[in-house]
Design an enzyme around this catalytic site. Sequence first.
Site, mmCIF file in Angstrom:
data_model
loop_
_atom_site.group_PDB
_atom_site.id
_atom_site.type_symbol
_atom_site.label_atom_id
_atom_site.label_comp_id
_atom_site.label_asym_id
_atom_site.label_seq_id
_atom_site.Cartn_x
_atom_site.Cartn_y
_atom_site.Cartn_z
ATOM 1 N N TYR A 50 0.848 -1.199 0.000
ATOM 2 C CA TYR A 50 0.000 0.000 0.000
ATOM 3 C C TYR A 50 0.889 1.258 0.000
ATOM 4 O O TYR A 50 0.677 2.182 -0.791
ATOM 5 C CB TYR A 50 -0.915 -0.024 1.232
ATOM 6 C CG TYR A 50 -1.618 1.279 1.524
ATOM 7 C CD1 TYR A 50 -2.798 1.621 0.866
ATOM 8 C CD2 TYR A 50 -1.112 2.175 2.474
ATOM 9 C CE1 TYR A 50 -3.442 2.828 1.139
ATOM 10 C CE2 TYR A 50 -1.745 3.371 2.757
ATOM 11 C CZ TYR A 50 -2.914 3.694 2.082
ATOM 12 O OH TYR A 50 -3.542 4.891 2.349
ATOM 13 N N LYS A 86 1.306 4.378 -2.693
ATOM 14 C CA LYS A 86 1.105 5.797 -2.336
ATOM 15 C C LYS A 86 2.332 6.622 -2.751
ATOM 16 O O LYS A 86 2.207 7.786 -3.127
ATOM 17 C CB LYS A 86 0.805 5.915 -0.844
ATOM 18 C CG LYS A 86 -0.545 5.323 -0.457
ATOM 19 C CD LYS A 86 -1.693 6.155 -0.976
ATOM 20 C CE LYS A 86 -2.825 5.368 -1.515
ATOM 21 N NZ LYS A 86 -3.936 6.185 -2.010
HETATM 22 N N1 LIG Z 1 -8.252 7.295 6.158
HETATM 23 C C1 LIG Z 1 -6.947 7.447 6.388
HETATM 24 O O1 LIG Z 1 -6.480 7.373 7.534
HETATM 25 C C2 LIG Z 1 -6.017 7.772 5.226
HETATM 26 C C3 LIG Z 1 -4.682 8.126 5.527
HETATM 27 C C4 LIG Z 1 -3.816 8.434 4.471
HETATM 28 C C5 LIG Z 1 -4.269 8.387 3.162
HETATM 29 N N2 LIG Z 1 -5.563 8.011 2.912
HETATM 30 C C6 LIG Z 1 -5.987 7.926 1.512
HETATM 31 O O2 LIG Z 1 -7.161 8.675 1.338
HETATM 32 C C7 LIG Z 1 -8.004 8.032 0.387
HETATM 33 C C8 LIG Z 1 -9.374 7.810 0.982
HETATM 34 O O3 LIG Z 1 -9.288 7.035 2.139
HETATM 35 P P1 LIG Z 1 -10.599 6.682 3.013
HETATM 36 O O4 LIG Z 1 -10.092 6.200 4.324
HETATM 37 O O5 LIG Z 1 -11.543 7.800 2.924
HETATM 38 O O6 LIG Z 1 -11.378 5.518 2.269
HETATM 39 P P2 LIG Z 1 -11.133 4.072 1.683
HETATM 40 O O7 LIG Z 1 -11.552 3.040 2.617
HETATM 41 O O8 LIG Z 1 -9.727 4.010 1.255
HETATM 42 O O9 LIG Z 1 -12.166 4.057 0.436
HETATM 43 C C9 LIG Z 1 -12.322 5.165 -0.315
HETATM 44 C C10 LIG Z 1 -13.389 5.032 -1.363
HETATM 45 O O10 LIG Z 1 -12.871 4.250 -2.428
HETATM 46 C C11 LIG Z 1 -13.875 3.358 -2.886
HETATM 47 N N3 LIG Z 1 -13.208 2.196 -3.417
HETATM 48 C C12 LIG Z 1 -12.352 1.358 -2.775
HETATM 49 N N4 LIG Z 1 -11.954 0.388 -3.602
HETATM 50 C C13 LIG Z 1 -12.555 0.624 -4.792
HETATM 51 C C14 LIG Z 1 -12.535 -0.037 -6.053
HETATM 52 N N5 LIG Z 1 -11.836 -1.170 -6.242
HETATM 53 N N6 LIG Z 1 -13.272 0.473 -7.071
HETATM 54 C C15 LIG Z 1 -14.014 1.586 -6.887
HETATM 55 N N7 LIG Z 1 -14.057 2.261 -5.731
HETATM 56 C C16 LIG Z 1 -13.342 1.775 -4.692
HETATM 57 C C17 LIG Z 1 -14.732 3.073 -1.649
HETATM 58 O O11 LIG Z 1 -16.078 2.770 -2.013
HETATM 59 P P3 LIG Z 1 -16.679 1.306 -2.305
HETATM 60 O O12 LIG Z 1 -16.318 0.460 -1.136
HETATM 61 O O13 LIG Z 1 -18.149 1.566 -2.443
HETATM 62 O O14 LIG Z 1 -16.066 0.856 -3.582
HETATM 63 C C18 LIG Z 1 -14.714 4.433 -0.952
HETATM 64 O O15 LIG Z 1 -15.726 5.257 -1.489
HETATM 65 C C19 LIG Z 1 -7.297 6.738 -0.022
HETATM 66 O O16 LIG Z 1 -6.601 6.966 -1.230
HETATM 67 C C20 LIG Z 1 -6.317 6.492 1.103
HETATM 68 O O17 LIG Z 1 -5.166 5.814 0.656
HETATM 69 C C21 LIG Z 1 -6.453 7.710 3.903
#
Ligand SMILES: NC(=O)c1ccc[n+]([C@@H]2O[C@H](COP(=O)([O-])OP(=O)(O)OC[C@H]3O[C@@H](n4cnc5c(N)ncnc54)[C@H](OP(=O)(O)O)[C@@H]3O)[C@@H](O)[C@H]2O)c1
Length: 276
Positions: free
Chosen positions: A164, A168
Site C-alpha cells: 500500500y 502511495k
Molecule cells: N483514512 C486514512 O487514515 C487515510 C490516511 C492516508 C491516506 N488516505 C488515503 O485517502 C483516500 C481515501 O481514504 P478513506 O479512508 O476515505 O477511504 P477508503 O476506505 O480508502 O475508500 C475510499 C473510497 O474508495 C472506494 N473504493 C475502494 N476500492 C474501490 C474499487 N476497487 N473500485 C471503486 N471504488 C473503490 C470506496 O467505495 P466502495 O467500497 O463503495 O467501492 C470508498 O468510497 C485513499 O486513497 C487512502 O489511501 C487515507
Amino acid sequence: MPPVSLRGAAFASRYGPCALVAGASEGIGRSFARELAAAGLHLVLVARRAPPLDALGNELRDAHGIDVRTVACDLAEAGAAETIAGACRGLEIGLLVYNAAASSVGRFLDTPLDTHLRAIHVNARGPVLLAHAFAGPMAERGRGGIVLMSSLTAFQGTPLVSTYGATKAFNLILAEGLWSELAEHGVDVLACCAGATSTPGYERSTPRRSPTLFGPDPQDPGDVAREALRALGRRPLVVTGSGNRIASFVLRRLVTRRFAISTMSRAMKARYDRPS
Ligand SMILES: NC(=O)c1ccc[n+]([C@@H]2O[C@H](COP(=O)([O-])OP(=O)(O)OC[C@H]3O[C@@H](n4cnc5c(N)ncnc54)[C@H](OP(=O)(O)O)[C@@H]3O)[C@@H](O)[C@H]2O)c1
C-alpha cells in the site's frame, strides 16, 4: 476550516463545470464530493457500491441544484476506464480526484498475492488510466486539475502496509511529474498526503484505542478534502494537518532513512501487532 467555495467563482471556472471523484461513496471521497458540490461543480461519482453513491448524489442534487451521475464500478477491473469514460460522454470533466484505494494491514508474506496485486491495480494502475483519459481533454482546453490521494506512508517504507505504501509513493511521484508536465497546458496537479483520518475505512482497519502513527488525533475527512482543494494550483504536494506536516518534515529531512523506517515500524507494531 471554511469551505473551499470561499475561493469563489474562480474555482468553478478553472476546474468546472464537472468534477469526477473516484472513490466517492464514503470517507474522504464523500467529503471531496460535498466540497465540490458546494463550489457549484456538477459531479460524476464512482465507487463499487451503488446505494451510498446514489444516496449522496440525491443529497447533493437537492442541496446544491447540481447534476450528478453515479457510476458503480470496480476500479481494479480491466475495463473500468472505458466504463467511466462512457459514463462521462458529453460531459466536460475539469477536475479529476482519484481518491479510491485498496488497503490492507498485515505482514507481506501472510497476505495473499492477489491482495497485493489488487492494491497495485486500484491505487497505481487506476490513477494512470484515469489521468491519461481525462488530462488530454483538459490540456486541449488549457485548464483543469487532478488530485491524487497519497499518504504519509509514501515518504518511507512502512511495515505491515509495504505494498500500500509503495502505491502511495507511486501516486506522489506520478503527481509531481504531471504537475510539471501539465503546467504548461494550464492543468494543475496535486499529490495530497494525508495522515490518519477518521473515515469508515480507517475505523474498520484500526484497533480501538490504538495510538495514531504520529501522535496527533485522526483528522476529519472534511478538513483533508478542504486542505487539498485549497492547495490545488498552488503547489505540487500538500501534507494535511499541522501535526502531520511537522512529523513528516522530521522523518523526511532531519533523520536517516533507517531511523524513519524503524520509527514507522515501532508505531505500526504498537498499533496493529497486538490484540484489539
Ligand atoms: N483514512 C486514512 O487514515 C487515510 C490516511 C492516508 C491516506 N488516505 C488515503 O485517502 C483516500 C481515501 O481514504 P478513506 O479512508 O476515505 O477511504 P477508503 O476506505 O480508502 O475508500 C475510499 C473510497 O474508495 C472506494 N473504493 C475502494 N476500492 C474501490 C474499487 N476497487 N473500485 C471503486 N471504488 C473503490 C470506496 O467505495 P466502495 O467500497 O463503495 O467501492 C470508498 O468510497 C485513499 O486513497 C487512502 O489511501 C487515507
